[in-house]
Design an enzyme around this catalytic site. Structure first.
Site, PDB file in Angstrom:
ATOM      1  N   ASP A 266     -39.392  -0.412 -15.788  1.00 34.66           N
ATOM      2  CA  ASP A 266     -39.894  -1.505 -16.628  1.00 34.66           C
ATOM      3  C   ASP A 266     -41.307  -1.227 -17.143  1.00 34.66           C
ATOM      4  O   ASP A 266     -41.764  -1.884 -18.082  1.00 34.66           O
ATOM      5  CB  ASP A 266     -39.977  -2.794 -15.789  1.00 34.66           C
TER       6      ASP A 266
ATOM      7  N   LYS B 135     -27.312  -5.019 -19.063  1.00 35.85           N
ATOM      8  CA  LYS B 135     -27.965  -3.756 -18.681  1.00 35.85           C
ATOM      9  C   LYS B 135     -26.970  -2.882 -17.904  1.00 35.85           C
ATOM     10  O   LYS B 135     -26.852  -1.684 -18.157  1.00 35.85           O
ATOM     11  CB  LYS B 135     -29.224  -4.036 -17.843  1.00 35.85           C
TER      12      LYS B 135
ATOM     13  N   GLN C 275     -35.351  -8.205 -11.960  1.00 32.23           N
ATOM     14  CA  GLN C 275     -35.322  -9.087 -13.123  1.00 32.23           C
ATOM     15  C   GLN C 275     -36.297 -10.248 -12.936  1.00 32.23           C
ATOM     16  O   GLN C 275     -36.323 -10.891 -11.884  1.00 32.23           O
ATOM     17  CB  GLN C 275     -33.883  -9.616 -13.325  1.00 32.23           C
TER      18      GLN C 275
HETATM   19  N1  GUN Z   1     -37.245 -10.648 -17.949  1.00 32.71           N
HETATM   20  C1  GUN Z   1     -37.290 -10.716 -19.298  1.00 32.71           C
HETATM   21  N2  GUN Z   1     -37.456  -9.475 -19.820  1.00 32.71           N
HETATM   22  C2  GUN Z   1     -37.507  -8.624 -18.778  1.00 32.71           C
HETATM   23  C3  GUN Z   1     -37.648  -7.212 -18.679  1.00 32.71           C
HETATM   24  O1  GUN Z   1     -37.790  -6.474 -19.662  1.00 32.71           O
HETATM   25  N3  GUN Z   1     -37.630  -6.707 -17.414  1.00 32.71           N
HETATM   26  C4  GUN Z   1     -37.518  -7.486 -16.303  1.00 32.71           C
HETATM   27  N4  GUN Z   1     -37.541  -6.909 -15.115  1.00 32.71           N
HETATM   28  N5  GUN Z   1     -37.386  -8.803 -16.368  1.00 32.71           N
HETATM   29  C5  GUN Z   1     -37.375  -9.355 -17.599  1.00 32.71           C
END
Ligand code: GUN
Length: 295
Positions: A119, A52, A96
């Site tokens: 998110d 990311k 995350q």
């Molecule tokens: N863990 C797995 N996929 C995601 C996501 O799209 N966002 C976040 N914050 N954690 C994740």
């Protein structure tokens, strides 16, 4: 059969986002800022966060990674989030998941300013999605990426029967609400199937558009798919593969070898839905930046 190329769409979309960011930074002198927080040392979470941050750098988003030790208390994490909520240079905050077991994910999600929740996990954002106020919310990245893929491949959706397999918070639940909306690339009749569904194959066989996000390798087999259906695979499962140097590879929730012969269009794994998730995070961060600056 059309192979839906998420890598290609993702690359095109990232170019578009990059040029918009360039335009806004020239005209306003401001750049979008995204903070990525990770608690603990889970290797796949670390990899996701690294990817990311790398994409942010490539397209002109100012990203900061905050790595906190696994012993971080919930209060410490909430305090960090509070400071980021108040920071005008931070437009997006992503924590995350999963978090260590002593931290409550919903408490953390609730602490993030919904306007900065790129998110789309905050109940205010999910509620606005359910109520059809897409201009007032952030939609979570995987469902949004799937909608974008359907649109860019010109797949007819209005009035079609969309069957979703899985009711998780990351894919199934927001996806069902999105496909139900009276908007472009959606406006479907939606059926949601899950672990307690009886005669699953009878339902999936009715799908014009089948969207799967359950986290089980090769779960959807040929007998579960109507010939001509559009099949979207949001799964990403690590399976053992002794023929690989690493000893593993990633496969989807759909048995691609069986189903690709039947489908009119299908997403591969890897290279389908996966690349779109990060790209939509970039898109949501740009959207957050624009809304917070009245642009
Ligand atoms: N863990 C797995 N996929 C995601 C996501 O799209 N966002 C976040 N914050 N954690 C994740």
């Amino acid at each position: 059969m059309v192979l839906i190329d998420g890598k290609k769409v993702s690359a095109d979309l990232q170019q578009e986002i990059m040029s918009k960011i360039g335009h806004f930074s020239t005209t306003t002198g401001k750049v979008p800022g995204l903070v990525l927080m990770i608690v603990g040392l889970d290797p796949s979470s670390q990899l996701y966060v690294r990817n990311k941050a790398k994409t942010c750098k490539e397209i002109g988003i100012n990203s900061t990674v905050i790595e906190l030790p696994a012993e971080t208390t919930q209060d410490e994490l909430l305090e960090r989030i509070g400071a980021l909520n108040a920071d005008p240079e931070v437009h997006g905050i992503l924590v995350q998941l999963p978090l260590p077991p002593h931290i409550d994910e919903m408490t953390v999600t609730l602490a993030i300013d919904p306007r900065k929740d790129v998110d789309g996990f905050h109940p205010e954002n999910l509620g606005m999605l359910m109520l059809g106020h897409l201009d007032r919310c952030h939609v979570s990245c995987t469902p949004l990426g799937i909608l974008e893929l359907l649109g860019r491949y010109g797949i007819e959706t209005a009035g079609k029967h969309c069957v979703i397999v899985g009711r998780g918070n990351l894919v199934g639940r927001p996806m069902a609400n999105l496909m139900l909306q009276k908007i472009e690339n959606a406006n479907c009749t939606v059926t949601v199937c899950h672990s307690a569904t009886r005669d699953l194959a009878a339902l999936t066989r009715q799908a014009d558009i089948l969207i799967v996000g359950i986290g089980r390798a090769h779960f959807i087999t040929a007998d579960m798919v109507r010939p001509g259906a559009v099949v979207i695979d949001a799964g990403n499962n690590r399976i053992e593969d002794p023929s690989r140097k690493s000893g593993f590879r990633y496969v989807g929730d759909v048995d691609f070898d069986q189903v690709s012969g039947l489908a009119s269009a299908i997403t591969p794994v890897p290279g389908g839905v996966g690349p779109m998730t990060i790209t939509m995070l970039m898109s949501n961060t740009l959207q957050a930046f624009r809304r917070q600056n009245g642009l």
